[in-house]
Write an enzyme that holds these catalytic residues in place. Structure first.
Site, PDB file in Angstrom:
ATOM      1  NE  ARG A  86      34.043  77.194  66.570  1.00 57.03           N
ATOM      2  CZ  ARG A  86      33.666  75.995  67.017  1.00 57.03           C
ATOM      3  NH1 ARG A  86      32.715  75.882  67.934  1.00 57.03           N
ATOM      4  NH2 ARG A  86      34.196  74.904  66.527  1.00 57.03           N
ATOM      5  CB  THR A 143      26.075  71.930  71.657  1.00 55.03           C
ATOM      6  OG1 THR A 143      27.466  71.675  71.539  1.00 55.03           O
ATOM      7  CG2 THR A 143      25.720  73.094  70.756  1.00 55.03           C
ATOM      8  CB  THR A 183      28.871  74.625  72.034  1.00 53.45           C
ATOM      9  OG1 THR A 183      29.237  73.305  72.420  1.00 53.45           O
ATOM     10  CG2 THR A 183      30.033  75.252  71.288  1.00 53.45           C
ATOM     11  CG  ASN A 243      33.581  70.480  71.637  1.00 57.67           C
ATOM     12  OD1 ASN A 243      32.681  70.137  70.887  1.00 57.67           O
ATOM     13  ND2 ASN A 243      34.807  70.018  71.503  1.00 57.67           N
ATOM     14  CG  ASP A 290      34.955  71.559  67.298  1.00 55.96           C
ATOM     15  OD1 ASP A 290      34.828  70.325  67.290  1.00 55.96           O
ATOM     16  OD2 ASP A 290      34.064  72.324  67.692  1.00 55.96           O
ATOM     17  CB  SER A 303      31.687  75.348  64.358  1.00 56.60           C
ATOM     18  OG  SER A 303      30.501  75.007  65.023  1.00 56.60           O
ATOM     19  N   GLY A 354      27.185  67.971  67.538  1.00 55.83           N
ATOM     20  CA  GLY A 354      28.419  67.904  66.755  1.00 55.83           C
ATOM     21  C   GLY A 354      28.127  67.815  65.274  1.00 55.83           C
TER      22      GLY A 354
HETATM   23  O1  DON Z   1      31.237  73.506  67.026  1.00 53.54           O
HETATM   24  C1  DON Z   1      31.010  72.311  66.901  1.00 53.54           C
HETATM   25  O2  DON Z   1      30.748  71.779  65.858  1.00 53.54           O
HETATM   26  C2  DON Z   1      31.033  71.464  68.141  1.00 53.54           C
HETATM   27  N1  DON Z   1      31.914  72.033  69.106  1.00 53.54           N
HETATM   28  C3  DON Z   1      29.642  71.352  68.652  1.00 53.54           C
HETATM   29  C4  DON Z   1      29.574  70.399  69.776  1.00 53.54           C
HETATM   30  C5  DON Z   1      28.264  69.793  69.933  1.00 53.54           C
HETATM   31  O3  DON Z   1      27.327  70.106  69.244  1.00 53.54           O
HETATM   32  C6  DON Z   1      28.156  68.749  70.946  1.00 53.54           C
HETATM   33  N2  DON Z   1      26.765  68.387  71.080  1.00 53.54           N
HETATM   34  N3  DON Z   1      26.217  67.465  71.242  1.00 53.54           N
END
Ligand code: DON
Length: 608
Positions: free
Chosen positions: A126, A402, A420, A422, A444, A473, A495
């Site tokens: 991360r 992502t 990702t 993001n 985040d 995350s 997300g």
């Molecule tokens: O770590 C996370 O939760 C987000 N940065 C993930 C972002 C994400 O999955 C966007 N996708 N559609």
């Protein structure tokens, strides 16, 4: 969680029963053998139409969101590499093929299950907050959050971890030389590939942001400043050079040397916060996974700084005692139970979760059966009341940023990884000469306690910005095992919806015993406590189910989930892969037993 059975429930059950009979009669009339699948919105593609999204194998199964990336992984296995070589090749190839979703300027998580030892390793690469970052970084002097600062431009970027993570895993476990695992991505970046619909859509949506930074413009827009369109050839020669340097020098080819110099020069020029110390000090963490159980199954998922694993275990603990098997996946009562469990997990996330290298988090308590039992006594019979919150707003639709991939081999080794930058094209900043996008993962963090992030997720000071801290995350690469052996491995982008999508697919497969494709294709819904919406993807719940849920106090909204689940199931000696039919991924097994191939699928890499 026990729901009070009111007279309303009996009426509901009666309605649902009548609806099922009606659907069954209609379906029988129209020749559909599985009426209930239709009622809950299952995609009902014939086997031939599923090509690419579903595959079977015995020796290996690779499911990624990119055609070239799946092939890159297969190339490693064909050369005698193991699942980690395949995963490393897929990661670098995805960084080229899905620059809207992931890349060298991003980060991620990976679970590795080794069959011989039965061990699962959770790898955390991360991104981290730069050392110069402060808690109020995205607030004005009056303490108001400045819109856009945590999502757009140079300060949205946290210190990238992807290259360190993939090379650390490969260095420890890979069999093939580093050069070999990077070769397919270098080739793909240099030769280019045809822009596919999702990439074209992302380029169009983010063209204005990409125009702001010369290197982004040069990389992703054509000479006339317009974005590449579907079918056009996208080449990334700068990225190819960076990947080559990494192939030659390893992590030093990214965190030091000319690539780091280019990144740091840009940080200075644009007043960013990342310094040489940040790059040199980046640390990959090998962690113990989060563990839980659901009936006879063991749930193994990503620990903090992912909230995903803890929330998934909590949701499944809350649902274990429910009579879901009897009710079926589409009953309003099931949906209510699941939505209540989802909300509880997000409320707990907001209050308790943060990077536990920095703050104390009661992980054992949150994931315990005792906590779920205690909560069950007082979970609501009706939907929760709407919240009046600063910034509480409808969730934005997710664009499928992502990416996730899952790879398994015949010995039962499995890799499941979510990676990702993001948002689509992250911060929109591309490092000049190096061709990769910087993430916008700083979003985040909680810019201010209680203030929703890009995904509408709220968190408290536990997730406040601090130097070197990792933002919370939702990414949740997950493995389900029975008697120590993998049964299902999966993950997704989207997300906060990642967690609920994984919970639904796991329930569909483990509890409702749907075939893997149907388990992934089934209608998805999501509730994250704040905002107070029960989101369901189009075409939505059956009208009577929606009415029943509204009568319980839910605000039901139709919206795409954005999840693109990439799942592998181990079914006897058969590996079964499904790449979400909502996306453009490719499931690759060696066709065992053989299936007819669809000649319409084109090869993405043009000949030299
Ligand atoms: O770590 C996370 O939760 C987000 N940065 C993930 C972002 C994400 O999955 C966007 N996708 N559609």
């Amino acid at each position: 969680m026990r729901l009070k059975r009111s007279p309303g429930w009996r009426a509901l059950a009666g309605m649902a029963g009548r609806a099922l009979v009606l659907v069954a009669v209609l379906a029988a009339a129209f020749g559909c053998s599985v009426p209930f699948l239709r009622e809950v919105g299952y995609a009902t593609l014939a086997q031939g139409e599923r090509n690419g999204h579903e595959a079977f194998g015995r020796d290996y199964m690779i499911v990624t969101q990119g055609e070239a990336s799946s092939r890159a992984a297969r190339e490693m296995l064909e050369r005698g590499g193991n699942v980690v070589d395949a995963a490393a090749a897929a990661s670098f190839a995805l960084a080229v093929e899905r620059p809207q979703s992931t890349g060298l300027g991003g980060g991620g998580f990976m679970l590795i299950h080794w069959a011989t030892s039965g061990e699962v390793i959770a790898v955390d690469f991360r991104e981290t907050a730069p050392r110069r970052a402060t808690e109020a970084l995205f607030q004005d002097p009056a303490g108001r959050v400045i819109p856009g600062l945590s999502t757009e431009g140079i300060r949205a970027a946290a210190v990238p971890g992807l290259v360190a993570g993939i090379l650390a895993v490969h260095g420890r476990y890979g069999k093939l030389p580093r050069r070999d695992v990077l070769a397919p991505s270098i080739r793909l970046a240099r030769r280019g590939f045809r822009v596919y619909p999702h990439l074209a859509q992302a380029l169009l949506a983010r063209a204005q942001a990409l125009r702001r930074f010369p290197a982004a413009r040069a990389t992703f827009l054509k000479a006339d400043g317009t974005p590449y369109r579907e079918g056009e050839l996208l080449r990334q020669p700068d990225l190819a050079r960076t990947l080559e340097t990494i192939a030659e020098r390893g992590t030093a080819g990214f965190y030091a040397g000319w690539v780091a110099d280019a990144l740091l020069a840009q940080q200075r020029e644009l007043n960013g916060l990342i310094t040489r110390d940040d790059l040199e000090g980046y640390q990959v963490r090998f962690r113990a996974p989060v563990l839980g159980t659901y009936r006879d199954y063991q749930i193994v998922s990503m620990p903090l700084p992912s909230a995903g694993g803890i929330q998934l275990v909590e949701i499944l603990n809350l649902l274990e005692a429910q009579p879901l098997g009897r009710l079926g996946p589409s009953a309003a009562e099931t949906i209510h139970s699941v939505a209540a469990a989802m909300q509880q997990s997000f409320a707990d996330r907001a209050r308790y979760l943060g990077d536990d290298d920095f703050v104390r988090v009661p992980v054992a308590g949150l994931t315990s059966k005792a906590y779920a039992r205690a909560l069950s006594q007082r979970l609501p019979a009706r939907a929760r009341k709407p919240w009046e919150l600063e910034g509480d707003r409808p969730l934005p639709p997710e664009g499928g940023e992502t990416t996730h991939f899952t790879i398994a081999d015949r010995w039962g080794n499995v890799v499941s990884s979510t990676q990702t930058i993001n948002g689509w094209f992250g911060s929109g900043v591309v490092v000049p000469g190096a061709g990769f996008v910087l993430n916008n993962e700083m979003d985040d963090f909680s810019a201010k306690p209680g203030m929703p992030n890009k995904f509408g997720v709220v968190s408290d000071r536990q997730n406040a910005i601090a130097p070197g801290k990792r933002p919370l995350s939702s990414m949740a690469p997950t493995l389900v095992r029975k008697n120590g052996r993998p049964v299902l491995a999966l993950g997704s982008p989207a997300g906060s919806r990642i967690i609920t999508c994984i919970a639904l697919v796991a329930l569909n497969y483990l509890q409702f015993q749907l075939p893997l494709y149907e388990a992934v294709a089934a209608l998805r819904y999501h509730h994250q406590w704040r905002p107070d919406e029960l989101e369901v993807e189009p075409p939505g719940f059956a009208p009577e189910t929606a009415r029943a849920l509204e009568a319980l106090g839910y605000r039901v909204v139709n919206r795409d989930s954005g999840c693109k689940v990439q799942a592998v199931a181990v079914e006897g000696d058969r590996l079964h892969g499904v790449s979400d039919p909502r996306g453009e991924g490719l499931a690759l097994g060696e066709d065992w037993p053989p299936l007819a191939r669809d000649p319409r699928r084109r090869a993405p890499i043009p000949p030299d």
